[in-house]
Design a protein around this motif. Structure first.
Motif, PDB file in Angstrom:
ATOM      1  N   GLU A 258       0.813  -1.168  -0.056  1.00  0.00           N
ATOM      2  CA  GLU A 258       0.041   0.055  -0.010  1.00  0.00           C
ATOM      3  C   GLU A 258       1.040   1.250   0.054  1.00  0.00           C
ATOM      4  OE1 GLU A 258      -2.697   2.088   3.184  1.00  0.00           O
ATOM      5  OE2 GLU A 258      -3.259  -0.046   2.960  1.00  0.00           O
ATOM      6  N   LEU A 259       1.938   1.281   0.751  1.00  0.00           N
ATOM      7  CA  LEU A 259       2.784   2.656   0.960  1.00  0.00           C
ATOM      8  C   LEU A 259       3.542   2.540  -0.166  1.00  0.00           C
ATOM      9  CD1 LEU A 259       3.943   2.209   4.491  1.00  0.00           C
ATOM     10  CD2 LEU A 259       2.437   3.908   3.639  1.00  0.00           C
ATOM     11  N   LEU A 260       3.907   1.551  -1.074  1.00  0.00           N
ATOM     12  CA  LEU A 260       4.691   1.614  -2.258  1.00  0.00           C
ATOM     13  C   LEU A 260       3.715   1.843  -3.554  1.00  0.00           C
ATOM     14  CD1 LEU A 260       7.402  -1.142  -1.714  1.00  0.00           C
ATOM     15  CD2 LEU A 260       7.633   1.467  -1.550  1.00  0.00           C
ATOM     16  N   GLY A 261       2.592   1.623  -3.225  1.00  0.00           N
ATOM     17  CA  GLY A 261       1.755   1.589  -4.313  1.00  0.00           C
ATOM     18  C   GLY A 261       1.757   0.627  -5.538  1.00  0.00           C
ATOM     19  N   ALA A 262       2.237  -0.498  -4.593  1.00  0.00           N
ATOM     20  CA  ALA A 262       2.502  -1.702  -5.438  1.00  0.00           C
ATOM     21  C   ALA A 262       1.129  -2.559  -6.108  1.00  0.00           C
ATOM     22  CB  ALA A 262       3.059  -2.576  -4.897  1.00  0.00           C
ATOM     23  N   GLY A 263      -0.186  -2.038  -5.661  1.00  0.00           N
ATOM     24  CA  GLY A 263      -1.376  -2.650  -5.876  1.00  0.00           C
ATOM     25  C   GLY A 263      -1.508  -4.358  -5.836  1.00  0.00           C
ATOM     26  N   GLU A 264      -1.769  -4.958  -6.614  1.00  0.00           N
ATOM     27  CA  GLU A 264      -1.794  -6.302  -6.642  1.00  0.00           C
ATOM     28  C   GLU A 264      -0.507  -6.961  -6.999  1.00  0.00           C
ATOM     29  OE1 GLU A 264      -4.238  -7.885  -5.224  1.00  0.00           O
ATOM     30  OE2 GLU A 264      -5.216  -5.782  -4.830  1.00  0.00           O
ATOM     31  N   GLN A 265       0.483  -6.299  -7.265  1.00  0.00           N
ATOM     32  CA  GLN A 265       1.777  -6.841  -7.842  1.00  0.00           C
ATOM     33  C   GLN A 265       2.426  -7.366  -6.717  1.00  0.00           C
ATOM     34  OE1 GLN A 265       4.547  -3.902  -9.518  1.00  0.00           O
ATOM     35  NE2 GLN A 265       5.941  -5.421  -9.952  1.00  0.00           N
ATOM     36  N   PRO A 266       3.149  -8.570  -6.615  1.00  0.00           N
ATOM     37  CA  PRO A 266       3.644  -9.336  -5.637  1.00  0.00           C
ATOM     38  C   PRO A 266       4.874  -8.761  -5.455  1.00  0.00           C
ATOM     39  CG  PRO A 266       3.692 -10.797  -7.517  1.00  0.00           C
ATOM     40  CD  PRO A 266       2.929  -9.736  -7.848  1.00  0.00           C
ATOM     41  N   LEU A 267       5.343  -8.920  -4.244  1.00  0.00           N
ATOM     42  CA  LEU A 267       6.424  -8.038  -3.396  1.00  0.00           C
ATOM     43  C   LEU A 267       7.458  -9.495  -3.305  1.00  0.00           C
ATOM     44  CD1 LEU A 267       5.633  -5.322  -1.052  1.00  0.00           C
ATOM     45  CD2 LEU A 267       6.341  -5.123  -3.101  1.00  0.00           C
ATOM     46  N   ALA A 268       8.816  -9.368  -3.586  1.00  0.00           N
ATOM     47  CA  ALA A 268       9.706 -10.489  -3.475  1.00  0.00           C
ATOM     48  C   ALA A 268       9.942 -10.442  -2.017  1.00  0.00           C
ATOM     49  CB  ALA A 268      10.912 -10.527  -4.528  1.00  0.00           C
ATOM     50  N   PRO A 269       9.789 -11.259  -0.963  1.00  0.00           N
ATOM     51  CA  PRO A 269      10.211 -11.286   0.368  1.00  0.00           C
ATOM     52  C   PRO A 269      11.475 -11.269   0.609  1.00  0.00           C
ATOM     53  CG  PRO A 269       9.049 -13.320  -0.115  1.00  0.00           C
ATOM     54  CD  PRO A 269       9.112 -12.675  -1.327  1.00  0.00           C
ATOM     55  N   ASP A 270      12.202 -11.936  -0.322  1.00  0.00           N
ATOM     56  CA  ASP A 270      13.834 -12.221   0.072  1.00  0.00           C
ATOM     57  C   ASP A 270      14.518 -11.065  -0.369  1.00  0.00           C
ATOM     58  OD1 ASP A 270      13.091 -12.951  -2.499  1.00  0.00           O
ATOM     59  OD2 ASP A 270      14.474 -14.611  -2.611  1.00  0.00           O
ATOM     60  N   ARG A 271      14.156 -10.016  -1.039  1.00  0.00           N
ATOM     61  CA  ARG A 271      14.830  -8.962  -1.672  1.00  0.00           C
ATOM     62  C   ARG A 271      14.891  -7.777  -0.659  1.00  0.00           C
ATOM     63  NH1 ARG A 271      12.531  -7.058  -7.193  1.00  0.00           N
ATOM     64  NH2 ARG A 271      14.095  -5.391  -6.887  1.00  0.00           N
ATOM     65  N   PRO A 272      16.092  -7.240  -0.549  1.00  0.00           N
ATOM     66  CA  PRO A 272      16.321  -6.057   0.441  1.00  0.00           C
ATOM     67  C   PRO A 272      15.369  -4.852   0.190  1.00  0.00           C
ATOM     68  CG  PRO A 272      18.310  -6.618  -0.627  1.00  0.00           C
ATOM     69  CD  PRO A 272      17.515  -7.491  -1.223  1.00  0.00           C
ATOM     70  N   LEU A 273      14.900  -4.487   1.147  1.00  0.00           N
ATOM     71  CA  LEU A 273      13.641  -3.525   0.974  1.00  0.00           C
ATOM     72  C   LEU A 273      13.956  -2.415  -0.002  1.00  0.00           C
ATOM     73  CD1 LEU A 273      12.586  -3.293   4.779  1.00  0.00           C
ATOM     74  CD2 LEU A 273      11.407  -4.215   2.953  1.00  0.00           C
TER      75      LEU A 273
ATOM     76  N   LEU B  76      12.889  -2.792  -3.185  1.00  0.00           N
ATOM     77  CA  LEU B  76      11.517  -2.998  -3.523  1.00  0.00           C
ATOM     78  C   LEU B  76      10.896  -1.603  -3.641  1.00  0.00           C
ATOM     79  CD1 LEU B  76      10.388  -5.563  -0.990  1.00  0.00           C
ATOM     80  CD2 LEU B  76      10.863  -5.994  -3.407  1.00  0.00           C
ATOM     81  N   GLY B  77      11.839  -0.566  -3.410  1.00  0.00           N
ATOM     82  CA  GLY B  77      11.435   0.871  -3.811  1.00  0.00           C
ATOM     83  C   GLY B  77      11.415   1.669  -2.376  1.00  0.00           C
ATOM     84  N   ILE B  78      11.617   1.134  -1.279  1.00  0.00           N
ATOM     85  CA  ILE B  78      11.472   1.997  -0.001  1.00  0.00           C
ATOM     86  C   ILE B  78      12.426   2.912   0.170  1.00  0.00           C
ATOM     87  CG2 ILE B  78      12.749   0.476   1.497  1.00  0.00           C
ATOM     88  CD1 ILE B  78      10.620   0.491   3.556  1.00  0.00           C
ATOM     89  N   ASP B  79      11.998   4.036   0.493  1.00  0.00           N
ATOM     90  CA  ASP B  79      13.150   5.150   0.821  1.00  0.00           C
ATOM     91  C   ASP B  79      12.726   5.665   2.217  1.00  0.00           C
ATOM     92  OD1 ASP B  79      10.594   6.530   0.925  1.00  0.00           O
ATOM     93  OD2 ASP B  79      10.823   7.530  -1.082  1.00  0.00           O
ATOM     94  N   SER B  80      13.664   6.631   2.647  1.00  0.00           N
ATOM     95  CA  SER B  80      13.589   6.923   3.974  1.00  0.00           C
ATOM     96  C   SER B  80      12.090   7.417   4.444  1.00  0.00           C
ATOM     97  CB  SER B  80      14.400   8.194   4.371  1.00  0.00           C
ATOM     98  OG  SER B  80      14.099   9.312   3.698  1.00  0.00           O
TER      99      SER B  80
ATOM    100  N   LEU C 289      14.104   2.646  12.731  1.00  0.00           N
ATOM    101  CA  LEU C 289      14.097   2.974  11.371  1.00  0.00           C
ATOM    102  C   LEU C 289      15.242   2.404  10.403  1.00  0.00           C
ATOM    103  CD1 LEU C 289      12.613   5.080   9.360  1.00  0.00           C
ATOM    104  CD2 LEU C 289      13.849   6.791  10.370  1.00  0.00           C
ATOM    105  N   GLU C 290      16.543   2.731  11.011  1.00  0.00           N
ATOM    106  CA  GLU C 290      17.637   2.292  10.198  1.00  0.00           C
ATOM    107  C   GLU C 290      17.516   0.597   9.721  1.00  0.00           C
ATOM    108  OE1 GLU C 290      18.291   2.358  14.314  1.00  0.00           O
ATOM    109  OE2 GLU C 290      17.944   3.971  13.038  1.00  0.00           O
ATOM    110  N   ARG C 291      16.580   0.005  10.363  1.00  0.00           N
ATOM    111  CA  ARG C 291      16.404  -1.543   9.915  1.00  0.00           C
ATOM    112  C   ARG C 291      15.656  -1.597   8.512  1.00  0.00           C
ATOM    113  NH1 ARG C 291      16.087  -5.695  13.591  1.00  0.00           N
ATOM    114  NH2 ARG C 291      16.088  -6.811  11.687  1.00  0.00           N
ATOM    115  N   PHE C 292      14.851  -0.543   8.052  1.00  0.00           N
ATOM    116  CA  PHE C 292      13.983  -0.696   7.087  1.00  0.00           C
ATOM    117  C   PHE C 292      15.234   0.088   5.835  1.00  0.00           C
ATOM    118  CE2 PHE C 292      10.953  -0.034  10.146  1.00  0.00           C
ATOM    119  CZ  PHE C 292       9.971  -1.210   9.828  1.00  0.00           C
ATOM    120  N   LEU C 293      16.047   0.560   6.193  1.00  0.00           N
ATOM    121  CA  LEU C 293      16.906   1.191   5.174  1.00  0.00           C
ATOM    122  C   LEU C 293      18.340   0.425   4.896  1.00  0.00           C
ATOM    123  CD1 LEU C 293      16.593   4.886   6.520  1.00  0.00           C
ATOM    124  CD2 LEU C 293      15.573   3.777   4.478  1.00  0.00           C
TER     125      LEU C 293
END
Length: 80
Positions: free
Chosen positions: A4-19, A22-26, A46-50
């Motif tokens: 939802e936060l990334l606006g990915a819609g129904e597109q699956p997110l790869a759970p094993d890829r670094p965030l 996946l497009g996460i920013d600060s 917060l730093e865990r997400f980055l």
């Protein structure tokens, strides 16, 4: 939540890829951190997400923290 936060819609997110891949920013990281804390009462720095954390790594951390505090199912967001 992350989709939802990334606006990915129904597109699956790869759970094993670094965030970051996946497009996460600060800003998204801050929003996600607050959302997780509000829904589960579990604080993830917060730093865990980055860093090189994957979605799977963070899910495991929330599940482990919920089990350690007796919070129940963290995916429900209601502490049950």
């Amino acid at each position: 939540m992350l989709k939802e936060l990334l606006g990915a819609g129904e597109q699956p997110l790869a759970p094993d890829r670094p965030l970051g891949e996946l497009g996460i920013d600060s800003l998204t990281a801050a929003q996600l951190s607050v959302e997780i804390e509000e829904r589960t009462d579990i604080t993830i720095p917060l730093e865990r997400f980055l860093g090189e954390e994957s979605l799977q790594d963070l899910v495991h951390e929330v599940e482990n923290a919920a089990g350690a505090t007796g919070e129940g199912d963290p995916s429900r967001g209601d502490g049950s």
